[in-house]
Enzyme design. Structure first.
Site, PDB file in Angstrom:
ATOM      1  N   ASN A  38      37.674 102.993  24.723  1.00 27.00           N
ATOM      2  CA  ASN A  38      37.106 101.689  24.372  1.00 27.00           C
ATOM      3  C   ASN A  38      36.642 100.948  25.611  1.00 27.00           C
ATOM      4  O   ASN A  38      35.546 100.366  25.647  1.00 27.00           O
ATOM      5  CB  ASN A  38      38.150 100.837  23.643  1.00 27.00           C
ATOM      6  CG  ASN A  38      38.379 101.250  22.210  1.00 27.00           C
ATOM      7  OD1 ASN A  38      37.667 102.090  21.665  1.00 27.00           O
ATOM      8  ND2 ASN A  38      39.381 100.658  21.585  1.00 27.00           N
TER       9      ASN A  38
ATOM     10  N   ARG B 157      24.754 107.470  11.832  1.00 29.67           N
ATOM     11  CA  ARG B 157      25.577 108.444  12.563  1.00 29.67           C
ATOM     12  C   ARG B 157      26.071 109.470  11.554  1.00 29.67           C
ATOM     13  O   ARG B 157      26.423 109.126  10.442  1.00 29.67           O
ATOM     14  CB  ARG B 157      26.794 107.780  13.221  1.00 29.67           C
ATOM     15  CG  ARG B 157      26.462 106.688  14.214  1.00 29.67           C
ATOM     16  CD  ARG B 157      27.735 106.132  14.838  1.00 29.67           C
ATOM     17  NE  ARG B 157      27.498 104.878  15.510  1.00 29.67           N
ATOM     18  CZ  ARG B 157      27.046 104.748  16.747  1.00 29.67           C
ATOM     19  NH1 ARG B 157      26.791 105.834  17.447  1.00 29.67           N
ATOM     20  NH2 ARG B 157      26.853 103.569  17.285  1.00 29.67           N
TER      21      ARG B 157
ATOM     22  N   ARG C  48      23.667 103.866  19.263  1.00 31.29           N
ATOM     23  CA  ARG C  48      24.150 104.000  20.632  1.00 31.29           C
ATOM     24  C   ARG C  48      25.144 105.144  20.802  1.00 31.29           C
ATOM     25  O   ARG C  48      26.084 105.295  20.045  1.00 31.29           O
ATOM     26  CB  ARG C  48      24.796 102.688  21.090  1.00 31.29           C
ATOM     27  CG  ARG C  48      25.029 102.642  22.598  1.00 31.29           C
ATOM     28  CD  ARG C  48      25.633 101.330  23.024  1.00 31.29           C
ATOM     29  NE  ARG C  48      24.868 100.187  22.596  1.00 31.29           N
ATOM     30  CZ  ARG C  48      23.772  99.744  23.203  1.00 31.29           C
ATOM     31  NH1 ARG C  48      23.317 100.388  24.245  1.00 31.29           N
ATOM     32  NH2 ARG C  48      23.150  98.671  22.761  1.00 31.29           N
TER      33      ARG C  48
ATOM     34  N   HIS D 231      20.638  99.971  10.225  1.00 35.06           N
ATOM     35  CA  HIS D 231      22.080 100.187  10.250  1.00 35.06           C
ATOM     36  C   HIS D 231      22.659 100.296   8.840  1.00 35.06           C
ATOM     37  O   HIS D 231      23.827 100.621   8.677  1.00 35.06           O
ATOM     38  CB  HIS D 231      22.746  99.031  11.006  1.00 35.06           C
ATOM     39  CG  HIS D 231      24.201  99.199  11.258  1.00 35.06           C
ATOM     40  ND1 HIS D 231      25.157  98.414  10.634  1.00 35.06           N
ATOM     41  CD2 HIS D 231      24.879 100.054  12.061  1.00 35.06           C
ATOM     42  CE1 HIS D 231      26.356  98.781  11.055  1.00 35.06           C
ATOM     43  NE2 HIS D 231      26.228  99.771  11.914  1.00 35.06           N
TER      44      HIS D 231
ATOM     45  N   TYR E  41      38.072 106.320   9.290  1.00 33.29           N
ATOM     46  CA  TYR E  41      37.603 104.944   9.137  1.00 33.29           C
ATOM     47  C   TYR E  41      37.873 104.469   7.720  1.00 33.29           C
ATOM     48  O   TYR E  41      37.634 105.193   6.751  1.00 33.29           O
ATOM     49  CB  TYR E  41      36.092 104.849   9.383  1.00 33.29           C
ATOM     50  CG  TYR E  41      35.657 104.975  10.816  1.00 33.29           C
ATOM     51  CD1 TYR E  41      36.447 105.598  11.776  1.00 33.29           C
ATOM     52  CD2 TYR E  41      34.420 104.478  11.227  1.00 33.29           C
ATOM     53  CE1 TYR E  41      36.032 105.718  13.084  1.00 33.29           C
ATOM     54  CE2 TYR E  41      33.992 104.594  12.537  1.00 33.29           C
ATOM     55  CZ  TYR E  41      34.797 105.216  13.458  1.00 33.29           C
ATOM     56  OH  TYR E  41      34.374 105.335  14.756  1.00 33.29           O
TER      57      TYR E  41
ATOM     58  N   ARG F  80      38.920  92.946  12.441  1.00 34.74           N
ATOM     59  CA  ARG F  80      39.527  93.973  13.277  1.00 34.74           C
ATOM     60  C   ARG F  80      39.381  93.657  14.765  1.00 34.74           C
ATOM     61  O   ARG F  80      40.313  93.805  15.537  1.00 34.74           O
ATOM     62  CB  ARG F  80      38.890  95.334  12.998  1.00 34.74           C
ATOM     63  CG  ARG F  80      39.555  96.482  13.780  1.00 34.74           C
ATOM     64  CD  ARG F  80      38.817  97.787  13.605  1.00 34.74           C
ATOM     65  NE  ARG F  80      37.778  97.957  14.609  1.00 34.74           N
ATOM     66  CZ  ARG F  80      36.523  98.299  14.365  1.00 34.74           C
ATOM     67  NH1 ARG F  80      36.131  98.483  13.131  1.00 34.74           N
ATOM     68  NH2 ARG F  80      35.655  98.445  15.332  1.00 34.74           N
TER      69      ARG F  80
ATOM     70  N   HIS G   6      37.273  99.205   8.840  1.00 28.97           N
ATOM     71  CA  HIS G   6      35.833  99.153   9.099  1.00 28.97           C
ATOM     72  C   HIS G   6      35.017  98.514   7.976  1.00 28.97           C
ATOM     73  O   HIS G   6      33.841  98.223   8.154  1.00 28.97           O
ATOM     74  CB  HIS G   6      35.346 100.592   9.346  1.00 28.97           C
ATOM     75  CG  HIS G   6      33.959 100.714   9.858  1.00 28.97           C
ATOM     76  ND1 HIS G   6      32.923 101.196   9.096  1.00 28.97           N
ATOM     77  CD2 HIS G   6      33.422 100.409  11.061  1.00 28.97           C
ATOM     78  CE1 HIS G   6      31.810 101.192   9.804  1.00 28.97           C
ATOM     79  NE2 HIS G   6      32.081 100.722  10.999  1.00 28.97           N
TER      80      HIS G   6
END
Length: 732
Positions: A93, A424, A454, A484, A517, A613, A641
């Site tokens: 992270n 993704r 990214r 997204h 997730y 979160r 998430h």
């Protein structure tokens, strides 16, 4: 990735969120195909009835989030290898935070941009706070590993040894391993008038070496890169006992054999170091240039970004540090001193040791009841014709719900078209394979592959080319905007009728992360949602311009406006003496307009609960401003998430892909969908009820910005995720 890491690290470590709307425009002045959002309201013009100091700093809030990840590693009640995993997550992270967030602040500081954060800090001031807070966290991180986790692992037969701790027999075996596997790939690079200072790649582990010529006495510097194509932690082949696992850090092995690299020289000192570079891509989007080629060019340049952090071992000499600072052009405030091993993301390798008793109990997602096997097999389409289905991952299996939906669509001869967004996905993606099969079967297949996701750019370029080769119509998104949203539209011929089936979710189409997730998704044959997704894909693939949808909120423009309008509706209900309330679950809450709307709702007496979160810029519990707002954060085995909104008075439930951040609301295509079926809204209510239970283990945000563990010691404590696991197992 681990359970509480940022999304590929991505959802917390992204492009800077400034108070104003950004984004490339087309020749008409707006992103192609989408009506641009109005400029975000800055703190100065948001209203005079709210105090100026009403926001927390988003960067420091992110560091607090990573501190909560570290707290999980400190928690002795966690299984030991899970604690090691959280140490690895913390390290990964932090790498992404520096590569993107800190890099962006440094760029604005160095270019003289004096844009202040929402809490009034300049880039320079934020960097100073980050430097101090980060050094404290890094020292705490090292202490947890060296004083708690490492000794506990050793007691259980899993140790990370030093060279001096190994036996002579171990040394002999490692000498052979070094000669055969390591030495051939090492390249010592000297630094002197004939050799320029070597390029140091970002996140590579290196040894800074000082050698002396025994004849002249002259000392010289050399750099040896620790190869990343050899395991960082080399197993010590000492015993057949499966309960014993001993590892030697690769840098220790290389340091012990440096004389083989510098024959005839005396090795005077050797120190480990690591550089982090700016990895924030800036793709100039020109409608006359192929975006894929432009992105490939920028990816090639990413490795040469300026240095933003220098990590060094705590035994590094002063003159060695001065040389690195000078040659790497690093400011002393960007030096991070580490006691012990650098780059503890290598602990993922330790987590891979097969010791089930030191990990969380094995977990297998259950097939959702609606898709459970029956005596007579039924298609997903037959199930959805009977009613909507809400899936909750990872508790509900992704492979037997969303993945099966897409795979059945690919093989069903009655399906005419599949339209899919891909942000993704996994390495060997069954979703991509299904789309390829569908195209090869003659179906119309459209895939919107977001090349700018990214740190997944290279993988997405690969998928785009694979899909194009199979005959899929591949679109790269819109100029100036990231796509997204998580959407799939299936068009099926049923007799004389065309029916549309849809999936809209909060998580990516990635079977691997769907097991880690926590996300929700709606599978539906509702005609209005199908019509909305048809319109949206026309926007994404063509030149349609649309602001209003029937059952969706779509960003840019629509999500922030829709959320704020619904907050204001709860205020009106409260003032009319009717039931009102707001419950929100998300990854990040940063957007000033949304925060200010929540403040005003609190001032009107509306009860507001926020489960976040990561980052939260809202200050709860301030008398007269936010005394009706409560904020808590839940971290655990799975990465929380999902984005869920419940407007209690109007009884509206929404799920979607957007966090309340500038980039999501102004510079991305995001989709929120309303869930209306009472069976499904009851499921969403149950998630909120569990997360907000006073006995649920969490962290509570105070008015001063401090995150306090809750409940207090001695109280009855329940685990939100364990409770949901138990519920789903009972239903499975």
């Amino acid at each position: 990735m681990g359970a509480v890491t940022t999304e590929n690290n991505q959802d917390q470590a992204q492009q800077a969120d400034s108070p104003t709307t950004e984004g490339a425009t087309d020749k008409a002045g707006e992103p192609r195909g989408v009506t641009s959002a109005p400029p975000a309201v800055t703190p100065d013009d948001a209203g005079t009835d709210l105090p100026d100091d009403r926001y927390l700093n988003r960067e420091l809030s992110w560091l607090d989030f990573n501190g909560r990840v570290l707290a999980l590693a400190e928690d002795a009640s966690q299984p030991l290898l899970e604690r090691a995993k959280f140490l690895a997550i913390f390290a990964s992270n932090l790498d992404e935070f520096y590569m993107v967030r800190v890099a962006g602040l440094k760029r604005r500081n160095e270019t003289g941009l004096s844009v202040r954060s929402a809490d009034g800090l300049t880039p320079r001031e934020q960097l100073a706070y980050i430097s101090k807070r980060n050094q404290d966290l890094v020292e705490r991180h090292a202490r947890v590993f060296e004083e708690q986790v490492r000794p506990s692992l050793s007691e259980r037969g899993i140790s990370i040894a030093t060279w001096s701790e190994l036996t002579d027999d171990d040394h002999a075996r490692f000498a052979a391993y070094y000669r055969e596997q390591v030495f051939p790939v090492l390249t010592p690079l000297a630094f002197d008038p004939a050799h320029p200072f070597p390029y140091i790649s970002g996140l590579s582990l290196n040894l800074a070496v000082t050698v002396r010529n025994p004849e002249t006495g002259r000392e010289s510097f050399a750099r040896v890169k620790v190869p990343d194509n050899v395991p960082r932690l080399v197993p010590v082949d000492r015993t057949a006992d499966e309960q014993v696992a001993v590892f030697l850090p690769l840098e220790e092995l290389i340091a012990a054999h440096l004389p083989t690299l510098f024959t005839g020289m005396d090795v005077i000192e050797v120190h480990a170091f690591r550089v982090t570079r700016n990895a924030d891509l800036e793709v100039e989007e020109d409608r006359d240039e192929d975006l894929l080629k432009a992105l490939e060019r920028e990816l090639a340049q990413r490795r040469f970004g300026p240095s933003v952090r220098l990590e060094i071992s705590d035994d590094m000499s002063e003159h060695m540090l001065e040389l690195l600072l000078r040659e790497l052009e690093v400011h002393p405030s960007d030096v991070v001193v580490v006691n012990g091993l650098l780059d503890l993301s290598c602990l993922w390798q330790i987590y891979g040791v097969d010791r089930k008793e030191l990990k969380d109990p094995p977990f297998r997602p259950a097939t959702h009841q609606a898709f459970a096997e029956r005596e007579t097999p039924r298609s997903v389409f037959a199930t959805l014709r009977e009613g909507d289905v809400l899936v909750h991952h990872p508790y509900d299996s992704f492979s037997t719900s969303v993945q099966r939906f897409i795979e059945q669509a690919a093989s069903d001869p009655h399906v005419l078209a599949i339209k899919q967004t891909l942000y993704r996905t996994s390495g060997d993606s069954p979703i991509v394979n299904a789309l390829v099969d569908a195209a090869e079967a003659g179906k119309q297949v459209v895939a919107l592959v977001e090349l700018k996701a990214r740190f997944d750019e290279q993988a997405n370029i690969k998928w785009a080319r694979q899909l194009e080769k199979a005959g899929v119509h591949v679109v790269y998104g819109l100029v100036g905007l990231k796509t997204h949203c998580k959407t799939c539209l299936v068009v099926r011929q049923e007799g004389s009728t065309i029916r549309r089936y849809c999936h809209i979710g909060t998580g990516n189409y990635n079977p691997k992360t769907a097991r880690l997730y926590e996300d929700v998704g709606l599978l539906t044959a509702e005609p209005s949602i199908g019509a909305d997704l048809t319109d949206l894909f026309n926007v994404l693939t063509g030149y349609a311009r649309q602001e209003e949808y029937r059952s969706l909120l779509v960003a840019p423009y629509g999500v922030r406006r829709g959320i704020v309008e619904r907050i204001e509706r709860e205020v009106a209900l409260q003032r009319d003496g009717k039931p009102a309330g707001i419950r929100i679950k998300m990854n990040s809450l940063v957007d000033e307009q949304v925060i200010d709307a929540l403040y005003r709702a609190s001032q009107a007496g509306v009860a507001i609960d926020v489960v976040v979160r990561g980052i939260c810029a809202l200050k709860p519990g301030i008398p007269g401003l936010s005394d009706n707002i409560r904020v808590r954060s839940i971290l655990g085995r799975f990465l929380e998430h999902s984005r869920i909104f419940h407007f209690v008075g109007s009884d509206e439930h929404w799920i979607g892909s957007a966090d309340m951040m500038h980039r999501n609301l102004d510079r991305r295509v995001e989709v929120q969908v309303r869930v209306t079926d009472p069976r499904l809204t009851a499921q969403l209510d149950a998630i909120f009820d569990s997360a907000l239970d006073p006995s649920t283990r969490c962290w509570v945000l105070t008015a001063t910005g401090e995150w306090v563990p809750s409940p207090a010691d001695g109280s009855t404590v329940r685990d939100h995720q364990a409770g949901l696991l138990t519920q789903h197992r009972a239903l499975g």
